[in-house]
Write a protein that holds these residues in place. Sequence first.
Motif, PDB file in Angstrom:
ATOM      1  N   VAL A  40       0.869  -1.189  -0.235  1.00 54.50           N
ATOM      2  CA  VAL A  40       0.002   0.173   0.234  1.00 54.50           C
ATOM      3  C   VAL A  40       0.893   1.091   0.042  1.00 54.50           C
ATOM      4  O   VAL A  40       1.732   1.383   0.743  1.00 54.50           O
ATOM      5  CB  VAL A  40      -0.936   0.024   1.215  1.00 54.50           C
ATOM      6  N   VAL A  41       0.625   2.026  -1.119  1.00 51.61           N
ATOM      7  CA  VAL A  41       1.503   3.232  -1.207  1.00 51.61           C
ATOM      8  C   VAL A  41       0.795   4.648  -1.270  1.00 51.61           C
ATOM      9  O   VAL A  41       0.070   4.948  -2.080  1.00 51.61           O
ATOM     10  CB  VAL A  41       2.561   3.270  -2.366  1.00 51.61           C
ATOM     11  N   PRO A  42       0.454   5.232   0.038  1.00 48.04           N
ATOM     12  CA  PRO A  42      -0.204   6.391   0.087  1.00 48.04           C
ATOM     13  C   PRO A  42       0.531   7.666  -0.572  1.00 48.04           C
ATOM     14  O   PRO A  42       1.758   7.662  -0.465  1.00 48.04           O
ATOM     15  CB  PRO A  42      -0.482   6.694   1.465  1.00 48.04           C
ATOM     16  N   GLY A 123       4.952   8.918   2.681  1.00 47.77           N
ATOM     17  CA  GLY A 123       6.446   9.027   2.674  1.00 47.77           C
ATOM     18  C   GLY A 123       6.482   9.470   1.171  1.00 47.77           C
ATOM     19  O   GLY A 123       5.993   9.478   0.375  1.00 47.77           O
ATOM     20  N   GLY A 124       8.146   9.156   0.945  1.00 47.83           N
ATOM     21  CA  GLY A 124       8.377   9.378  -0.451  1.00 47.83           C
ATOM     22  C   GLY A 124       9.706  10.190  -0.706  1.00 47.83           C
ATOM     23  O   GLY A 124      10.203  10.659   0.284  1.00 47.83           O
ATOM     24  N   ALA A 126      12.787   9.893  -0.355  1.00 45.83           N
ATOM     25  CA  ALA A 126      14.046   9.547   0.278  1.00 45.83           C
ATOM     26  C   ALA A 126      13.651   8.442   1.399  1.00 45.83           C
ATOM     27  O   ALA A 126      12.672   8.844   2.096  1.00 45.83           O
ATOM     28  CB  ALA A 126      14.766  10.610   0.776  1.00 45.83           C
ATOM     29  N   PRO A 127      14.357   7.291   1.893  1.00 43.60           N
ATOM     30  CA  PRO A 127      13.991   6.562   2.928  1.00 43.60           C
ATOM     31  C   PRO A 127      13.863   7.477   4.252  1.00 43.60           C
ATOM     32  O   PRO A 127      14.843   8.060   4.616  1.00 43.60           O
ATOM     33  CB  PRO A 127      15.099   5.522   2.839  1.00 43.60           C
ATOM     34  N   TRP A 185      15.579   6.849  10.544  1.00 47.78           N
ATOM     35  CA  TRP A 185      15.822   5.316  10.087  1.00 47.78           C
ATOM     36  C   TRP A 185      16.491   4.294  11.160  1.00 47.78           C
ATOM     37  O   TRP A 185      17.532   4.794  11.347  1.00 47.78           O
ATOM     38  CB  TRP A 185      16.140   5.445   8.611  1.00 47.78           C
ATOM     39  N   ALA A 193      11.308   2.984  10.008  1.00 48.84           N
ATOM     40  CA  ALA A 193      11.048   4.273   9.824  1.00 48.84           C
ATOM     41  C   ALA A 193      10.295   5.054  11.109  1.00 48.84           C
ATOM     42  O   ALA A 193       9.404   4.387  11.349  1.00 48.84           O
ATOM     43  CB  ALA A 193      10.199   4.728   8.615  1.00 48.84           C
ATOM     44  N   ALA A 196       6.572   6.700  10.351  1.00 48.62           N
ATOM     45  CA  ALA A 196       6.017   5.625   9.478  1.00 48.62           C
ATOM     46  C   ALA A 196       4.216   6.046   9.387  1.00 48.62           C
ATOM     47  O   ALA A 196       3.676   6.740  10.378  1.00 48.62           O
ATOM     48  CB  ALA A 196       5.791   4.260  10.172  1.00 48.62           C
ATOM     49  N   PRO A 197       3.797   5.920   8.285  1.00 46.52           N
ATOM     50  CA  PRO A 197       2.328   6.199   8.051  1.00 46.52           C
ATOM     51  C   PRO A 197       1.499   5.773   9.051  1.00 46.52           C
ATOM     52  O   PRO A 197       1.602   4.592   9.666  1.00 46.52           O
ATOM     53  CB  PRO A 197       1.960   5.457   6.523  1.00 46.52           C
TER      54      PRO A 197
END
Lengths: 208, 283
Positions: A40-42, A123-124, A126-127, A185, A193, A196-197
């Motif tokens: 799942v990528v928000p 997120g997005g 960069a880690p 991280w 992370a 985290a979402p």
Amino acid sequence: MPGLLPCGPDAVLVEPADPAQLPGLTDALTSGRVDGVVEVVPAARTVLARFASPSALDAGRPALRQLLATVPAAIPAPDPSRVVEVAVSYDGPDLAEVGRLTGLGSAGVVAAHTATPWRVAFGGFAPGFAYLTGGDPRLRVPRRAEPRQAVPAGAVGLAGEFSGIYPRPSPGGWQLIGRTTAALWDAGRQPPALLAPGRWVRFVAVAG
Amino acid sequence: MTALEVLRPGPLALLQDAGRPGLAALGITASGAFDRAAFRAGAALLGNHPAGSDAAIEVTLGGLAVRAVGGPAQVALTGAPVPATVGGLAAPHGRAFALAEGDELSLGTPPRGVRSYLSVRGGLLAEPEFGSRSRDLLAHLGPPPLRAGDRLEIGPPPSWQPAADSVLPPDFPAVLDVLPGPRPDWLADPGALARGWEVSPQSNRVGVRLLGEPLRWAATRLGTELPSEPVVRGGIQVPPGGLPVLFGPDHPTTGGYPVVGVIADPDRLAQLRPGDQLTLRWA
């Protein structure tokens, strides 16, 4: 079906008519409400659901439609068990400028940034980086006209409706108001992370 | 401990495995072998881990030379067929063969395609990053590109037997099918995607860029912005300039330009060479 956009053989891009549905949709998908979803990528106005296979997508489409039709459009309230505190030295190079743009002054910006929790929206880029939203609306400022070539790791910034922390040095156009030494991280942590979402962030001002 | 010593890397040689899928929400793209079918074929020939956790060398336009040190090695070459010799004798493509201790395997330039895979039984060892030994060229994750003098230790023998004796080389299709993507309505004429294009030299693991007649955005979209949204491998992104980018394994996790379609078989993108003529067709 409106709101479910095709995205290749094994993924669907979900775009609710009301973006306020996104946190609920993301939570539902992440907690397994639709069988066969493996990732799942928000994002800002959409959430991607990737399935285990094309046939899993076909099988899961009705449940996905049902979810889109029924998930309430509501920004979740902060869950105290999911709030992380982040200590910030508010000495960023753009703090005074943000104080001027908002009319709050530097001290007022710090007070507004720390007064209410921010929600990890997605997120997005960069880690360890996360877009934080839901903070004091008076802090909405435009990006810098000229991005910096090198924003240091740990820099805390504002851009539009978002706040964020740069996890590693990179070019960037956000307005920098402070810095943190928090470990964004940690490969040994679950999840790795910090932002985290589904989590919330409470910024805390500390001496530099 | 048996190892492969890199004598010369060729234009670009990277460790790749099945990648690190599942971390896109944290900003980490899946990466992994570009021609997954060829990588898996190499693993099958050698009895390596079927989930693809044994790393191989992704060889870009040949040129690689390695030597087996500290013992013998069982290896296989898959992907773009490339002239290969061991001690001056031709080595096979698409079937396992042995390197005795001290043997040097030397690759020429593939006549077609781009990426070949040198797999070793037991896999090649290196420090994993986020659970994978794949090199992500966009985020600079994973072991760095191979250089002369690198010693790659070979892992212990896996518990599987080879699943195949020989594999066919990949297809180099002139026509690639396109599945529906999320934003075809951003183009004035989505049908215009389905035509001949030329592969640009500005192509790499992040994406294959195409040259040709630019695709115009719909009039209502000109000058507007798309909020960044997740994108997928094989996604066909059309920036305002109108020349498509076909996403490879190291694609960014999100993008602010519309993805109008998705290549049905993205492994084929791994073998597109600058100058190749390519026709896209809506499936």
